[in-house]
Motif scaffolding. Structure first.
Motif, PDB file in Angstrom:
ATOM      1  N   HIS A  62       9.195   1.133  -0.069  1.00 24.71           N
ATOM      2  CA  HIS A  62       9.200  -0.268   0.368  1.00 24.71           C
ATOM      3  C   HIS A  62      10.404  -0.620   1.240  1.00 24.71           C
ATOM      4  O   HIS A  62      10.240  -1.301   2.269  1.00 24.71           O
ATOM      5  CB  HIS A  62       9.121  -1.188  -0.849  1.00 24.71           C
ATOM      6  CG  HIS A  62       7.752  -1.253  -1.446  1.00 24.71           C
ATOM      7  ND1 HIS A  62       7.340  -2.270  -2.277  1.00 24.71           N
ATOM      8  CD2 HIS A  62       6.683  -0.423  -1.326  1.00 24.71           C
ATOM      9  CE1 HIS A  62       6.094  -2.062  -2.657  1.00 24.71           C
ATOM     10  NE2 HIS A  62       5.681  -0.941  -2.096  1.00 24.71           N
ATOM     11  N   PRO A  63      11.621  -0.207   0.891  1.00 27.39           N
ATOM     12  CA  PRO A  63      12.756  -0.540   1.773  1.00 27.39           C
ATOM     13  C   PRO A  63      12.593   0.029   3.178  1.00 27.39           C
ATOM     14  O   PRO A  63      12.892  -0.656   4.167  1.00 27.39           O
ATOM     15  CB  PRO A  63      13.961   0.096   1.055  1.00 27.39           C
ATOM     16  CG  PRO A  63      13.557   0.151  -0.380  1.00 27.39           C
ATOM     17  CD  PRO A  63      12.091   0.443  -0.365  1.00 27.39           C
ATOM     18  N   ARG A  64      12.121   1.252   3.279  1.00 30.35           N
ATOM     19  CA  ARG A  64      11.956   1.867   4.600  1.00 30.35           C
ATOM     20  C   ARG A  64      10.875   1.157   5.403  1.00 30.35           C
ATOM     21  O   ARG A  64      11.030   0.908   6.612  1.00 30.35           O
ATOM     22  CB  ARG A  64      11.606   3.347   4.452  1.00 30.35           C
ATOM     23  CG  ARG A  64      11.566   4.109   5.781  1.00 30.35           C
ATOM     24  CD  ARG A  64      11.143   5.543   5.574  1.00 30.35           C
ATOM     25  NE  ARG A  64       9.772   5.615   5.105  1.00 30.35           N
ATOM     26  CZ  ARG A  64       8.710   5.577   5.910  1.00 30.35           C
ATOM     27  NH1 ARG A  64       8.872   5.453   7.220  1.00 30.35           N
ATOM     28  NH2 ARG A  64       7.498   5.659   5.413  1.00 30.35           N
ATOM     29  N   VAL A  65       9.763   0.807   4.752  1.00 30.88           N
ATOM     30  CA  VAL A  65       8.678   0.106   5.458  1.00 30.88           C
ATOM     31  C   VAL A  65       9.153  -1.251   5.958  1.00 30.88           C
ATOM     32  O   VAL A  65       8.899  -1.641   7.114  1.00 30.88           O
ATOM     33  CB  VAL A  65       7.454  -0.046   4.529  1.00 30.88           C
ATOM     34  CG1 VAL A  65       6.391  -0.915   5.183  1.00 30.88           C
ATOM     35  CG2 VAL A  65       6.878   1.320   4.169  1.00 30.88           C
ATOM     36  N   SER A  70       0.821  -1.210   0.000  1.00 31.31           N
ATOM     37  CA  SER A  70       0.000   0.000   0.000  1.00 31.31           C
ATOM     38  C   SER A  70       0.860   1.266   0.000  1.00 31.31           C
ATOM     39  O   SER A  70       0.342   2.369  -0.182  1.00 31.31           O
ATOM     40  CB  SER A  70      -0.932   0.011   1.213  1.00 31.31           C
ATOM     41  OG  SER A  70      -0.187   0.044   2.424  1.00 31.31           O
ATOM     42  N   ALA A  71       2.155   1.116   0.196  1.00 31.55           N
ATOM     43  CA  ALA A  71       3.078   2.256   0.188  1.00 31.55           C
ATOM     44  C   ALA A  71       3.665   2.439  -1.206  1.00 31.55           C
ATOM     45  O   ALA A  71       3.716   1.501  -1.998  1.00 31.55           O
ATOM     46  CB  ALA A  71       4.201   2.031   1.207  1.00 31.55           C
ATOM     47  N   PRO A  72       4.120   3.658  -1.547  1.00 26.53           N
ATOM     48  CA  PRO A  72       4.808   3.862  -2.826  1.00 26.53           C
ATOM     49  C   PRO A  72       6.021   2.957  -2.949  1.00 26.53           C
ATOM     50  O   PRO A  72       6.647   2.599  -1.943  1.00 26.53           O
ATOM     51  CB  PRO A  72       5.209   5.347  -2.768  1.00 26.53           C
ATOM     52  CG  PRO A  72       4.296   5.970  -1.759  1.00 26.53           C
ATOM     53  CD  PRO A  72       4.003   4.904  -0.754  1.00 26.53           C
ATOM     54  N   ALA A  73       6.361   2.593  -4.164  1.00 29.08           N
ATOM     55  CA  ALA A  73       7.464   1.662  -4.390  1.00 29.08           C
ATOM     56  C   ALA A  73       8.773   2.167  -3.790  1.00 29.08           C
ATOM     57  O   ALA A  73       9.560   1.381  -3.262  1.00 29.08           O
ATOM     58  CB  ALA A  73       7.632   1.409  -5.887  1.00 29.08           C
ATOM     59  N   TRP A 131       9.219  -8.717  -1.276  1.00 27.78           N
ATOM     60  CA  TRP A 131      10.394  -8.121  -1.911  1.00 27.78           C
ATOM     61  C   TRP A 131      10.283  -8.073  -3.428  1.00 27.78           C
ATOM     62  O   TRP A 131      11.293  -8.000  -4.128  1.00 27.78           O
ATOM     63  CB  TRP A 131      11.646  -8.932  -1.522  1.00 27.78           C
ATOM     64  CG  TRP A 131      11.835  -9.069  -0.043  1.00 27.78           C
ATOM     65  CD1 TRP A 131      11.258  -9.980   0.787  1.00 27.78           C
ATOM     66  CD2 TRP A 131      12.663  -8.247   0.781  1.00 27.78           C
ATOM     67  NE1 TRP A 131      11.666  -9.791   2.080  1.00 27.78           N
ATOM     68  CE2 TRP A 131      12.533  -8.720   2.112  1.00 27.78           C
ATOM     69  CE3 TRP A 131      13.511  -7.164   0.541  1.00 27.78           C
ATOM     70  CZ2 TRP A 131      13.203  -8.156   3.189  1.00 27.78           C
ATOM     71  CZ3 TRP A 131      14.178  -6.592   1.609  1.00 27.78           C
ATOM     72  CH2 TRP A 131      14.033  -7.078   2.908  1.00 27.78           C
ATOM     73  N   THR A 132       9.085  -8.087  -3.949  1.00 30.12           N
ATOM     74  CA  THR A 132       8.905  -8.248  -5.401  1.00 30.12           C
ATOM     75  C   THR A 132       8.850  -6.931  -6.171  1.00 30.12           C
ATOM     76  O   THR A 132       8.837  -6.945  -7.400  1.00 30.12           O
ATOM     77  CB  THR A 132       7.609  -9.023  -5.685  1.00 30.12           C
ATOM     78  OG1 THR A 132       6.502  -8.342  -5.071  1.00 30.12           O
ATOM     79  CG2 THR A 132       7.701 -10.442  -5.139  1.00 30.12           C
ATOM     80  N   THR A 133       8.811  -5.793  -5.481  1.00 33.72           N
ATOM     81  CA  THR A 133       8.813  -4.498  -6.166  1.00 33.72           C
ATOM     82  C   THR A 133      10.168  -3.839  -5.980  1.00 33.72           C
ATOM     83  O   THR A 133      10.534  -3.441  -4.866  1.00 33.72           O
ATOM     84  CB  THR A 133       7.697  -3.580  -5.625  1.00 33.72           C
ATOM     85  OG1 THR A 133       6.425  -4.216  -5.792  1.00 33.72           O
ATOM     86  CG2 THR A 133       7.685  -2.252  -6.384  1.00 33.72           C
ATOM     87  N   VAL A 134      10.906  -3.723  -7.064  1.00 35.11           N
ATOM     88  CA  VAL A 134      12.271  -3.184  -7.025  1.00 35.11           C
ATOM     89  C   VAL A 134      12.267  -1.774  -7.598  1.00 35.11           C
ATOM     90  O   VAL A 134      11.843  -1.563  -8.739  1.00 35.11           O
ATOM     91  CB  VAL A 134      13.238  -4.075  -7.815  1.00 35.11           C
ATOM     92  CG1 VAL A 134      14.663  -3.535  -7.709  1.00 35.11           C
ATOM     93  CG2 VAL A 134      13.172  -5.517  -7.317  1.00 35.11           C
TER      94      VAL A 134
END
Length: 441
Positions: free
Chosen positions: A40-43, A34-37, A65-68
């Motif tokens: 994702h690392p920070r979340v 639900s967060a911007p791509a 880990w599927t959104t890079v």
């Protein structure tokens, strides 16, 4: 992110809350996706810091880990971690580069991502330096075969007008028959011909003459959805002689923007749009690039026997458009003006009426709702409309009304990008010259 997480079995219940790891993974997945791509690392890092068990669940759950996302070479270590931990799942890869990502940097990023092309599901490349695209295309086109699972490709050029002519007219991939959705943003339109399996195509700020529009359908015989945003045509409404028809029988949905040059006085057969033969079209969206643009729907689109949904935005309808509305099941009017005309709508069952700042033709709405037949389902975004109708005697049994927020009124394409397009309108003629030179080369 630190790669030295403790490892535990993904089947062991979490000791902190006694919640099975499968449920934790599902919850984490909802939060992450639900967060911007770019976040994702920070979340994932924040979740991992809660406790050792959560840290282990995050590390072991490949679906997280599927959104890079990469925007600079400093993102490579994090991206590498995402590539490794997502194994063996398919990937959604987003690459957004500013002008300062030069040839060597973009080439390095391309080299790092190439070993994982076989797992790409979607690829979004946004760049404002033509060298970036050239570096990627030079490397990606050397792959022996096309990525087997890549189905969606977005190539967005966001740079300045003067550098448009520097973009190479080459595809990103040498073979990409798996791609069914292609989204091009200010790139040479000839690139489309390399993707023959398309079912959906979105073009933004593209110049299309009659020949290129014809070639587009010849290259993509299965094309069902076409979006033409900020369309410019070489063969416009003022063409002196009739143009041959273009077979677009595969189309089911069409969305396009039209400027004030496409007025209701346009002669059918002398405009690129009017040459499209679309006997199977079911959904049509037309956006007026200039507010209150008067576009003759009948003159431009002719007879559409299977049309069931029509969305009009920033348009004024013509007196001659009456027959165009007869087969409609769904009509959406977004800042569009029928001029108080009461067109026949014998098949209409659903209506969206959205006027920014209020309108002056509520009488038309009331008359439409009181037509013979079953109750009309009406969505409105302004409570003032409801108040006015109630003051005139109410909806009675003629309509089922829903008041919905304006933000939910969306079509096939986010036309808001056209509203923010002011910076190009003053330099449009200059861009036309440079893009024409680019395409002709």
């Amino acid at each position: 992110m630190d790669d030295s997480y403790p490892t535990t079995s993904s089947r062991r219940p979490s000791s902190s809350l006694n919640v099975p790891n499968e449920i934790l993974t599902t919850i984490f997945s909802v939060v992450v996706h639900s967060a911007p791509a770019s976040e994702h690392p920070r979340v994932l890092s924040c979740i991992s810091l809660v406790c050792r068990d959560w840290c282990a669940v995050v590390a072991d759950s490949s679906e997280l880990w599927t959104t890079v996302y990469m925007s600079h070479i400093t993102d490579l270590p994090t991206a590498q971690l995402f590539f490794e931990r997502s194994t063996p799942r398919l990937l959604d890869v987003i690459l957004k580069f500013d002008f300062y990502v030069n040839w060597s940097i973009s080439a390095k990023i391309a080299e790092v991502t190439m070993p994982y092309l076989h797992r790409f599901r979607t690829l979004n490349v946004e760049f404002d330096n033509p060298d970036t695209y050239l570096a990627f295309s030079n490397l990606y086109r050397t792959t022996a075969s096309s990525p087997p699972y890549l189905s969606s490709l977005r190539l967005h050029y966001t740079g300045r007008t003067w550098s448009f002519a520097m973009i190479p007219n080459v595809p990103l991939l040498s073979s990409a028959n798996n791609i069914v959705f292609l989204d091009l943003h200010r790139l040479p339109v000839n690139v489309v011909s390399h993707y023959s399996g398309l079912t959906m195509l979105s073009l933004y700020r593209i110049f299309l003459g009659h020949a290129r529009l014809r070639d587009l359908f010849l290259a993509s015989p299965s094309l069902e959805t076409l979006i033409l945003a900020a369309l410019h045509t070489f063969d416009g409404p003022n063409t002196s002689s009739d143009l041959p028809p273009i077979d677009a029988s595969s189309l089911r949905s069409l969305a396009l923007s039209m400027d004030s040059s496409h007025r209701d006085s346009c002669v059918s057969g002398r405009c690129v749009i009017s040459c499209l033969h679309m006997p199977n079209l079911q959904s049509l969206e037309v956006y007026g690039r200039c507010r209150s643009t008067a576009v003759g729907l009948g003159a431009h689109f002719g007879d559409l026997p299977k049309l069931r949904k029509l969305r009009l935005q920033h348009l004024v309808c013509s007196d001659h458009d009456g027959p165009f509305f007869r087969s409609l099941k769904r009509l959406e009017l977004v800042d569009a003006d029928l001029g108080g005309r009461c067109f026949p709508l014998p098949s209409l069952s659903s209506l969206l009426y959205d006027l920014d700042g209020g309108g002056t033709h509520y009488e038309w709405l009331a008359d439409t709702c009181h037509r013979p037949g079953p109750p009309l389902r009406v969505q409105i975004t302004d409570s003032k409309i409801n108040q006015w109708v109630q003051g005139e005697g109410g909806w009675d049994e003629h309509a089922i009304v829903e008041i919905c927020p304006r933000m939910s009124v969306k079509g096939m394409f986010d036309w808001a990008i056209l509203e923010c397009d002011r910076e190009y309108r003053d330099t449009e003629s200059d861009w036309f010259d440079s893009s024409s030179d680019s395409d002709s080369s």
